[in-house]
Motif scaffolding. Sequence first.
Motif, PDB file in Angstrom:
ATOM      1  N   ARG A  54      -3.125  11.716  12.032  1.00 28.30           N
ATOM      2  CA  ARG A  54      -1.869  10.991  12.234  1.00 28.30           C
ATOM      3  C   ARG A  54      -0.646  11.840  11.883  1.00 28.30           C
ATOM      4  O   ARG A  54       0.475  11.336  11.860  1.00 28.30           O
ATOM      5  N   GLY A  55      -0.875  13.113  11.596  1.00 35.01           N
ATOM      6  CA  GLY A  55       0.237  14.033  11.387  1.00 35.01           C
ATOM      7  C   GLY A  55       0.759  14.130   9.977  1.00 35.01           C
ATOM      8  O   GLY A  55       1.800  14.760   9.746  1.00 35.01           O
ATOM      9  N   PHE A  56       0.077  13.536   9.004  1.00 36.85           N
ATOM     10  CA  PHE A  56       0.525  13.653   7.624  1.00 36.85           C
ATOM     11  C   PHE A  56       0.159  15.033   7.087  1.00 36.85           C
ATOM     12  O   PHE A  56      -0.910  15.569   7.400  1.00 36.85           O
ATOM     13  N   SER A  57       1.015  15.595   6.268  1.00 34.34           N
ATOM     14  CA  SER A  57       0.802  16.950   5.763  1.00 34.34           C
ATOM     15  C   SER A  57      -0.352  17.002   4.757  1.00 34.34           C
ATOM     16  O   SER A  57      -0.701  15.988   4.143  1.00 34.34           O
ATOM     17  N   CYS A 101      -8.850  -6.343   3.838  1.00 36.56           N
ATOM     18  CA  CYS A 101      -7.430  -6.267   4.202  1.00 36.56           C
ATOM     19  C   CYS A 101      -6.889  -4.853   4.001  1.00 36.56           C
ATOM     20  O   CYS A 101      -6.127  -4.337   4.850  1.00 36.56           O
ATOM     21  N   ILE A 102      -7.280  -4.218   2.906  1.00 32.84           N
ATOM     22  CA  ILE A 102      -6.810  -2.859   2.659  1.00 32.84           C
ATOM     23  C   ILE A 102      -7.437  -1.887   3.659  1.00 32.84           C
ATOM     24  O   ILE A 102      -6.783  -0.939   4.118  1.00 32.84           O
ATOM     25  N   ALA A 103      -8.697  -2.112   4.017  1.00 34.05           N
ATOM     26  CA  ALA A 103      -9.333  -1.268   5.037  1.00 34.05           C
ATOM     27  C   ALA A 103      -8.588  -1.366   6.362  1.00 34.05           C
ATOM     28  O   ALA A 103      -8.372  -0.355   7.050  1.00 34.05           O
ATOM     29  N   LEU A 104      -8.176  -2.575   6.732  1.00 33.94           N
ATOM     30  CA  LEU A 104      -7.381  -2.751   7.946  1.00 33.94           C
ATOM     31  C   LEU A 104      -6.029  -2.059   7.825  1.00 33.94           C
ATOM     32  O   LEU A 104      -5.541  -1.445   8.782  1.00 33.94           O
ATOM     33  N   LEU A 105      -5.411  -2.142   6.652  1.00 32.37           N
ATOM     34  CA  LEU A 105      -4.131  -1.477   6.428  1.00 32.37           C
ATOM     35  C   LEU A 105      -4.259   0.031   6.625  1.00 32.37           C
ATOM     36  O   LEU A 105      -3.422   0.663   7.284  1.00 32.37           O
ATOM     37  N   ILE A 106      -5.322   0.613   6.065  1.00 36.27           N
ATOM     38  CA  ILE A 106      -5.525   2.061   6.183  1.00 36.27           C
ATOM     39  C   ILE A 106      -5.770   2.471   7.625  1.00 36.27           C
ATOM     40  O   ILE A 106      -5.186   3.433   8.125  1.00 36.27           O
ATOM     41  N   THR A 107      -6.645   1.741   8.296  1.00 32.28           N
ATOM     42  CA  THR A 107      -7.061   2.160   9.638  1.00 32.28           C
ATOM     43  C   THR A 107      -6.024   1.864  10.711  1.00 32.28           C
ATOM     44  O   THR A 107      -6.041   2.490  11.775  1.00 32.28           O
ATOM     45  N   LEU A 108      -5.125   0.910  10.451  1.00 33.78           N
ATOM     46  CA  LEU A 108      -4.127   0.550  11.456  1.00 33.78           C
ATOM     47  C   LEU A 108      -2.764   1.192  11.221  1.00 33.78           C
ATOM     48  O   LEU A 108      -1.926   1.187  12.113  1.00 33.78           O
ATOM     49  N   SER A 109      -2.534   1.730  10.028  1.00 36.48           N
ATOM     50  CA  SER A 109      -1.211   2.258   9.690  1.00 36.48           C
ATOM     51  C   SER A 109      -0.962   3.614  10.352  1.00 36.48           C
ATOM     52  O   SER A 109      -1.793   4.521  10.255  1.00 36.48           O
ATOM     53  N   VAL A 110       0.177   3.723  10.977  1.00 39.68           N
ATOM     54  CA  VAL A 110       0.601   5.014  11.541  1.00 39.68           C
ATOM     55  C   VAL A 110       1.726   5.615  10.708  1.00 39.68           C
ATOM     56  O   VAL A 110       2.097   6.771  10.911  1.00 39.68           O
ATOM     57  N   GLU A 111       2.289   4.838   9.772  1.00 42.99           N
ATOM     58  CA  GLU A 111       3.305   5.334   8.855  1.00 42.99           C
ATOM     59  C   GLU A 111       2.642   5.734   7.549  1.00 42.99           C
ATOM     60  O   GLU A 111       1.634   5.153   7.127  1.00 42.99           O
ATOM     61  N   PHE A 112       3.236   6.716   6.871  1.00 43.01           N
ATOM     62  CA  PHE A 112       2.591   7.281   5.691  1.00 43.01           C
ATOM     63  C   PHE A 112       2.559   6.320   4.508  1.00 43.01           C
ATOM     64  O   PHE A 112       1.539   6.221   3.818  1.00 43.01           O
ATOM     65  N   VAL A 113       3.653   5.609   4.251  1.00 47.95           N
ATOM     66  CA  VAL A 113       3.741   4.781   3.037  1.00 47.95           C
ATOM     67  C   VAL A 113       2.661   3.701   2.980  1.00 47.95           C
ATOM     68  O   VAL A 113       1.931   3.592   1.987  1.00 47.95           O
ATOM     69  N   PRO A 114       2.495   2.864   4.026  1.00 45.95           N
ATOM     70  CA  PRO A 114       1.412   1.865   3.955  1.00 45.95           C
ATOM     71  C   PRO A 114       0.032   2.511   3.927  1.00 45.95           C
ATOM     72  O   PRO A 114      -0.874   2.002   3.248  1.00 45.95           O
ATOM     73  N   PHE A 115      -0.131   3.613   4.656  1.00 44.26           N
ATOM     74  CA  PHE A 115      -1.415   4.324   4.636  1.00 44.26           C
ATOM     75  C   PHE A 115      -1.731   4.804   3.220  1.00 44.26           C
ATOM     76  O   PHE A 115      -2.845   4.617   2.716  1.00 44.26           O
ATOM     77  N   ALA A 116      -0.756   5.424   2.566  1.00 40.92           N
ATOM     78  CA  ALA A 116      -0.970   5.949   1.214  1.00 40.92           C
ATOM     79  C   ALA A 116      -1.229   4.829   0.217  1.00 40.92           C
ATOM     80  O   ALA A 116      -2.115   4.931  -0.646  1.00 40.92           O
ATOM     81  N   ALA A 117      -0.457   3.741   0.333  1.00 43.63           N
ATOM     82  CA  ALA A 117      -0.645   2.616  -0.589  1.00 43.63           C
ATOM     83  C   ALA A 117      -2.055   2.036  -0.457  1.00 43.63           C
ATOM     84  O   ALA A 117      -2.722   1.749  -1.459  1.00 43.63           O
ATOM     85  N   GLY A 118      -2.513   1.877   0.777  1.00 42.46           N
ATOM     86  CA  GLY A 118      -3.858   1.358   0.994  1.00 42.46           C
ATOM     87  C   GLY A 118      -4.920   2.287   0.443  1.00 42.46           C
ATOM     88  O   GLY A 118      -5.882   1.838  -0.202  1.00 42.46           O
ATOM     89  N   ALA A 119      -4.762   3.578   0.663  1.00 40.75           N
ATOM     90  CA  ALA A 119      -5.754   4.540   0.182  1.00 40.75           C
ATOM     91  C   ALA A 119      -5.826   4.560  -1.340  1.00 40.75           C
ATOM     92  O   ALA A 119      -6.911   4.662  -1.924  1.00 40.75           O
ATOM     93  N   ILE A 120      -4.668   4.452  -1.985  1.00 41.66           N
ATOM     94  CA  ILE A 120      -4.635   4.481  -3.457  1.00 41.66           C
ATOM     95  C   ILE A 120      -5.299   3.232  -4.041  1.00 41.66           C
ATOM     96  O   ILE A 120      -5.997   3.298  -5.057  1.00 41.66           O
ATOM     97  N   LEU A 121      -5.112   2.090  -3.399  1.00 39.97           N
ATOM     98  CA  LEU A 121      -5.638   0.824  -3.933  1.00 39.97           C
ATOM     99  C   LEU A 121      -7.092   0.567  -3.555  1.00 39.97           C
ATOM    100  O   LEU A 121      -7.772  -0.226  -4.204  1.00 39.97           O
ATOM    101  N   PHE A 122      -7.573   1.233  -2.507  1.00 44.09           N
ATOM    102  CA  PHE A 122      -8.847   0.853  -1.896  1.00 44.09           C
ATOM    103  C   PHE A 122     -10.021   0.926  -2.870  1.00 44.09           C
ATOM    104  O   PHE A 122     -10.772  -0.047  -3.032  1.00 44.09           O
ATOM    105  N   THR A 123     -10.196   2.038  -3.524  1.00 41.95           N
ATOM    106  CA  THR A 123     -11.337   2.198  -4.429  1.00 41.95           C
ATOM    107  C   THR A 123     -11.243   1.271  -5.632  1.00 41.95           C
ATOM    108  O   THR A 123     -12.260   0.794  -6.141  1.00 41.95           O
ATOM    109  N   ALA A 124     -10.026   0.997  -6.078  1.00 40.51           N
ATOM    110  CA  ALA A 124      -9.835   0.158  -7.266  1.00 40.51           C
ATOM    111  C   ALA A 124     -10.407  -1.236  -7.066  1.00 40.51           C
ATOM    112  O   ALA A 124     -10.926  -1.840  -8.011  1.00 40.51           O
ATOM    113  N   VAL A 125     -10.326  -1.752  -5.855  1.00 39.84           N
ATOM    114  CA  VAL A 125     -10.852  -3.096  -5.577  1.00 39.84           C
ATOM    115  C   VAL A 125     -12.353  -3.139  -5.815  1.00 39.84           C
ATOM    116  O   VAL A 125     -12.882  -4.075  -6.422  1.00 39.84           O
ATOM    117  N   MET A 126     -13.052  -2.114  -5.349  1.00 38.66           N
ATOM    118  CA  MET A 126     -14.505  -2.060  -5.531  1.00 38.66           C
ATOM    119  C   MET A 126     -14.861  -1.945  -7.009  1.00 38.66           C
ATOM    120  O   MET A 126     -15.769  -2.623  -7.501  1.00 38.66           O
TER     121      MET A 126
END
Length: 202
Positions: A54-57, A101-126
Amino acid sequence: MAFPRSQANEAVDGECAQQTPLSWSVKFCVVGVTLMSLVQAMTFSFVERMGTDRGFSVEAITGVFIALGLFNLVPPALAAALEKRLAANWVLVLGPIVQACIALLITLSVEFVPFAAGAILFTAVMIFTHTFAFGTLARLDPTGRATAATPAMLMVGSAIGPLLGGTLVKFFGYTSLGIFAALLGLIAVSLFRQVRAQPVPA
């Protein structure tokens, strides 16, 4: 298979065979945890690749993983502090929903901020949900067989997740990861709803 047999081995096997079967609540909880582990591995295995495509550095993605590692120190302590304050049944039901919900946020996000937020929170839920699931299994199964099997529950998901995720991505794209995670989350919720977090009479 070739381990030598002895009278001590046979005595232990006989004692285990006489133990009562695991209740349906325990089995439902085991499968639910396994499904959450599957969603975790299936989605998280492709976080770095999704970000790159998605073009993130590289620096930005690396920063996400560093933040994730630091943030993951919080859920175990938080779960321990809230174990007596939150109903385990509700945590088990809500865990897969939040995870999906977070998995959907990660896989559907094309902007960096929601993608990053979802990735940071994802493992914590488990991590948070599994702490309550572990305690529930300990109460439901006084023999300790279910709690001893929790590493296997996590490893089953970790083993199948990347293969399943790679197959979905190859044929249907990254979005399919989120959709399939939601389906697995619904199944996990239906299983956790059948769990009755009450100890079994010894």
